[in-house]
Design a protein around this motif. Sequence first.
Motif, PDB file in Angstrom:
ATOM      1  N   CYS A 160      -7.614  -5.481   1.590  1.00  0.00           N
ATOM      2  CA  CYS A 160      -6.583  -5.782   0.586  1.00  0.00           C
ATOM      3  C   CYS A 160      -6.302  -7.286   0.530  1.00  0.00           C
ATOM      4  CB  CYS A 160      -5.303  -5.023   0.913  1.00  0.00           C
ATOM      5  SG  CYS A 160      -5.480  -3.229   0.846  1.00  0.00           S
ATOM      6  N   GLN A 202       2.285   1.718  -3.472  1.00  0.00           N
ATOM      7  CA  GLN A 202       1.264   2.130  -4.436  1.00  0.00           C
ATOM      8  C   GLN A 202       0.912   3.606  -4.294  1.00  0.00           C
ATOM      9  OE1 GLN A 202      -2.266  -0.459  -4.403  1.00  0.00           O
ATOM     10  NE2 GLN A 202      -0.972  -2.091  -3.606  1.00  0.00           N
ATOM     11  N   LEU A 204      -3.541   6.871   5.153  1.00  0.00           N
ATOM     12  CA  LEU A 204      -4.481   5.936   4.514  1.00  0.00           C
ATOM     13  C   LEU A 204      -5.929   6.296   4.826  1.00  0.00           C
ATOM     14  CD1 LEU A 204      -2.724   2.471   5.060  1.00  0.00           C
ATOM     15  CD2 LEU A 204      -2.733   3.880   2.998  1.00  0.00           C
ATOM     16  N   ARG A 224      -9.573   6.274  -1.523  1.00  0.00           N
ATOM     17  CA  ARG A 224      -9.730   4.835  -1.745  1.00  0.00           C
ATOM     18  C   ARG A 224     -10.320   4.136  -0.521  1.00  0.00           C
ATOM     19  NH1 ARG A 224      -4.587   0.944  -3.323  1.00  0.00           N
ATOM     20  NH2 ARG A 224      -5.576  -1.081  -2.940  1.00  0.00           N
ATOM     21  N   LEU A 238       0.833  -1.208   0.000  1.00  0.00           N
ATOM     22  CA  LEU A 238       0.000   0.000   0.000  1.00  0.00           C
ATOM     23  C   LEU A 238       0.865   1.255   0.000  1.00  0.00           C
ATOM     24  CD1 LEU A 238      -2.887  -0.862   2.500  1.00  0.00           C
ATOM     25  CD2 LEU A 238      -3.124  -0.326   0.070  1.00  0.00           C
TER      26      LEU A 238
END
Length: 277
Positions: free
Chosen positions: A250, A127, A212, A217, A124
């Motif tokens: 994920c 990315q 995050l 997302r 993550l």
Amino acid sequence: NIRMNCLNTFSQEQIRDDRHNKNFKKLQRCNVLEEVAKTLVGRLEGLPKDDDGCVVYQVDYEHRDSSGRGRLFAIGEKVRVSDDKYPRTATLQGMQSDLRAALVGKFAHDIDCENSEVRLICSLAHQLKLKDLIPTIISYQDNRNFWLEKIAISHCVPKSDAKRLVNIILSGGRYETWLKLVGISPGVFVENDIKKFYFQLYSEIAALRDQLLQHPRFKWTEIEREKLLKEGRPSNTIGSALLPRIVQCCENEVLGIIHRTFHEHNWIVRAKVFDGL
């Protein structure tokens, strides 16, 4: 029998030393294993057998989080022997791994995502171009055996217990929680580089978590946040509870890819086991 007599004796004692505690846990585990096996036998009796003498017992799976993004749990008869927070179930997913091996080991394989949580967190970060926030976590991913040996040697614990330290911290827990879990007194001497290691894990995972949770997302985590607030969870602890939901989401994506690949090559997926199939 002897096991039940020992369990009753241990459970009535107010104070047990480390050796007795470990033996008590082993006896409890054997007791649960036996009850799961008995429950499963009762469930499988009467089902039609195939040419190999095997039966097929199908179960459904469910999400237990309000967002429907977390882990999938097999729905099966729960086996409660003590006051376990997470009771076993009479399913391939919910039983102990050694019972699973005896039951389907002749024809099934365990495909496990090794070091799953750490690798997903690092993935993550790569990315989303946040890898500079987690150099220590990436170092652990790339040099896992080195760090596990240092943790194990400095605390005189097996590697299996050393692994749990990192997983606990990355899931929002604390070093003191791990000490209690593995039966080590809080005043134990630890080398400075180990202290620095787990303090850096704390700070890095907190920094990544904050980024995050703000990312579009993972906007769906607001559903979980609202649920936890309604349940009375202190607001300053909710962030730590939400990161595992992101990792599990994920994890589901990865397992879905593996599942489809197996299906395309005519492999039968018999069970989902959290970070494996």
